[in-house]
Design a protein around this motif. Structure first.
Motif, mmCIF file in Angstrom:
data_model
loop_
_atom_site.group_PDB
_atom_site.id
_atom_site.type_symbol
_atom_site.label_atom_id
_atom_site.label_comp_id
_atom_site.label_asym_id
_atom_site.label_seq_id
_atom_site.Cartn_x
_atom_site.Cartn_y
_atom_site.Cartn_z
ATOM 1 N N ALA A 310 0.697 -1.199 -0.092
ATOM 2 C CA ALA A 310 0.009 -0.027 -0.125
ATOM 3 C C ALA A 310 0.787 1.161 -0.221
ATOM 4 N N ALA A 311 2.166 1.285 0.728
ATOM 5 C CA ALA A 311 2.888 2.413 0.751
ATOM 6 C C ALA A 311 3.375 2.543 -0.454
ATOM 7 N N ARG A 312 3.901 1.516 -1.198
ATOM 8 C CA ARG A 312 4.437 1.753 -2.572
ATOM 9 C C ARG A 312 3.374 2.133 -3.536
ATOM 10 N N LEU A 313 2.147 1.821 -3.372
ATOM 11 C CA LEU A 313 1.092 2.049 -4.148
ATOM 12 C C LEU A 313 0.923 3.643 -4.120
ATOM 13 N N VAL A 314 0.776 4.069 -2.918
ATOM 14 C CA VAL A 314 0.575 5.388 -2.491
ATOM 15 C C VAL A 314 1.751 6.370 -3.199
ATOM 16 N N SER A 315 3.126 5.819 -2.984
ATOM 17 C CA SER A 315 3.979 6.710 -3.506
ATOM 18 C C SER A 315 3.898 6.955 -5.070
ATOM 19 N N GLN A 316 3.718 5.651 -5.790
ATOM 20 C CA GLN A 316 3.483 5.707 -7.272
ATOM 21 C C GLN A 316 2.475 6.630 -7.506
ATOM 22 N N GLU A 317 1.149 6.341 -7.060
ATOM 23 C CA GLU A 317 0.154 7.321 -7.494
ATOM 24 C C GLU A 317 0.343 8.813 -7.106
ATOM 25 N N THR A 318 1.080 9.220 -6.018
ATOM 26 C CA THR A 318 1.399 10.618 -5.846
ATOM 27 C C THR A 318 2.201 10.824 -6.853
ATOM 28 N N LEU A 319 3.342 10.145 -7.465
ATOM 29 C CA LEU A 319 4.169 10.894 -8.379
ATOM 30 C C LEU A 319 3.472 10.871 -9.807
ATOM 31 N N ASN A 320 2.557 10.045 -10.140
ATOM 32 C CA ASN A 320 1.609 10.205 -11.329
ATOM 33 C C ASN A 320 0.750 11.374 -11.095
ATOM 34 N N LEU A 321 0.131 11.500 -10.052
ATOM 35 C CA LEU A 321 -0.508 12.703 -9.799
ATOM 36 C C LEU A 321 0.227 14.215 -9.980
ATOM 37 N N THR A 322 1.330 13.950 -9.458
ATOM 38 C CA THR A 322 2.405 15.110 -9.525
ATOM 39 C C THR A 322 2.284 15.492 -11.039
ATOM 40 N N VAL A 323 2.716 14.307 -11.897
ATOM 41 C CA VAL A 323 3.131 14.454 -13.313
ATOM 42 C C VAL A 323 1.773 15.014 -14.179
#
Length: 494
Positions: A310-323
């Motif tokens: 879940a932590a990795r998923l949050v990190s990845q989605e936050t990065l995608n949202l930033t992009v």
């Protein structure tokens, strides 16, 4: 197949008027000519037959029942009026001819100066009819002059006795040259009148086409301006005919179109402002989320498996949202016209190598980069374009992926190619559309859907372009076209 050029409306109207005039003039003039010709010839023929018959009736009683040449000559002379030729025939004997060949008729004159008609001029059919006891006539042309030949038998009528044939045949030739000249003059006048009518019809056609084509030209000009974006184009309405109704309809349609376009532009501006405002507002919470996501990403390896995932998923989605937010902010700058270039003289080959090296793609991409190719560009924006194209080729294509630089004195082109299956033909027209993805089955985390749209906007900001095609042997080919000397476009700074 190339369509054949068609005549313009003016030429078609002129042709129609002229054709109508020619047909009408020809029909009227032809009918009048035929009737007048028949009337003139019939009147001349009737008058000549009546005059000849009257003169011959004055010969009775005949001096001899078996006339000789001299008496036949007298009969011929009595039958011939001024300007006429005559011959009398009795059982092979005819009135005497003057010595030598007969002189030709004179045009405009009364005809031959002799009162004797040559028997060779008389058609055999006419002689047979007269020999049978009937009066007959026929028009012939002799020595280029028209003549009316009248043949009649002399009949002996006595009181109390049956009318009988005398055996004497009289032939009279009436010169028709004056009548022919009248007919020719009539034909000439008919042609002149037809020509005048044609000229008059052409003038009327020009006036009519001017009145018809003026509003048509105005309509075409207004439609062209409307198509070029001049939504205030209108037509001056004149009169109350069908063309005026068309002008009213065009003006109403243009006004309605202008209103709808204004509404759409206002809605589009509102939507762009909304996207820009939301994107900027999201930056602050995203910065906090990114910091938290970085911490979670570092601790994910030490967390239990469900929590770590879940932590990795949050990190990845936050990065995608930033992009996504950064892409929205970038596209909103293009929409608002504030995107600007920071131009520098750069070595294009070195710029491409730096793009590949920074992202770790140098070993995955083969590069054909001629040396000493310089251009005045915005290196940051060109880097964004190349990163997007090469990244898409590596993610969605198949190796080998290549990049090739080509240049001429005025332009450069950078071609990025992969060797995958290429793009579907239905996808090619939409590749640069915003939020468009070639496959609906792709995960939403694979991109914002704005990368290629931003890449093309960056190319156009340089007054260049970005194109896509499928290679003949497979794979997609994206080509970036840029001028060697880009100029700062109109607009504000970023």
């Amino acid at each position: 197949m190339t369509p054949r050029p068609s005549l313009g409306l003016r030429a078609r109207l002129l042709s129609a008027f002229a054709l109508l005039c020619v047909v009408t003039a020809a029909a009227v003039a032809g009918g009048v000519y035929v009737q007048a010709r028949s009337a003139i010839l019939q009147r001349t023929q009737d008058a000549a037959v009546k005059a000849t018959t009257s003169r011959l009736q004055a010969l009775y009683p005949l001096r001899s029942a078996t006339p000789g040449p001299e008496e036949l000559g007298g009969i011929a002379a009595a039958a011939a009026d001024q300007g006429m030729l005559a011959v009398a025939v009795y059982r092979g004997t005819h009135s005497p001819f003057p010595p030598g060949p007969p002189p030709p008729p004179r045009r405009g004159g009364p005809g031959l100066n002799t009162a004797v008609l040559n028997l060779e001029v008389i058609p055999e059919q006419l002689r047979r009819v007269v020999a049978g006891g009937d009066t007959a006539w026929q028009r012939v042309v002799w020595q280029d002059t028209p003549f009316l030949l009248i043949g009649t038998p002399l009949l002996i009528t006595e009181r109390g006795r049956t009318t009988r044939m005398s055996g004497i045949e009289v032939y009279v030739a009436r010169n028709l040259l004056p009548e022919q000249q009248s007919i020719d003059e009539l034909a000439t006048r008919a042609w002149l009148i037809g020509g005048a009518a044609l000229a008059f019809a052409v003038i009327l056609a020009l006036l009519a086409t001017r009145g018809v084509l003026r509003p048509v030209r105005e309509l075409g000009r207004a439609a062209r301006l409307l198509g070029e974006g001049e939504l205030r184009a209108r037509i001056a309405v004149r009169g109350s005919d069908e063309l005026a109704e068309v002008a009213h309809t065009f003006n109403d349609t243009a006004a309605e179109l202008e209103r709808h376009v204004r509404q759409l532009r206002e809605m589009e501006a509102e939507a762009r402002r909304f996207v820009a405002d939301v994107s900027h507002e999201l930056r602050t919470p995203l910065a906090a989320l990114t910091a938290v996501a970085d911490v979670l990403d570092e601790e994910a390896a030490r967390l239990p498996e469900p929590a770590g995932r879940a932590a990795r998923l949050v990190s990845q989605e936050t990065l995608n949202l930033t992009v996504l937010v950064n892409d929205l902010i970038e596209i909103s700058r293009f929409d608002s016209g504030v995107a600007a270039l920071a131009l520098n003289e750069v070595d294009v080959a070195e710029l491409v190598r730096a793009t590949l090296r920074v992202r770790g793609w140098s070993q995955q991409v083969s590069a054909d980069l001629p040396a000493a190719v310089t251009a005045r560009l915005d290196p940051r924006r060109v880097d964004v374009v190349l990163a997007n194209l090469v990244g898409n080729a590596l993610r969605h294509g198949e190796p080998p992926v290549s990049i090739r630089l080509r240049a001429d004195p005025h332009r450069i082109s950078l071609e990025v190619r992969d060797h995958g299956p290429g793009l579907d033909e239905a996808v090619l027209p939409h590749v640069f559309d915003r939020f468009y993805k070639a496959s609906a089955a792709r995960a939403r985390s694979e991109g914002s859907g704005l990368g290629l749209a931003i890449a093309r906007e960056n190319a156009r900001l340089h007054r260049g372009d970005l194109t896509v095609a499928n290679a003949p042997d497979g794979g997609a080919v994206f080509t970036l076209h840029l001028p060697r000397r880009a100029h700062e476009p109109d607009g504000g700074s970023e």
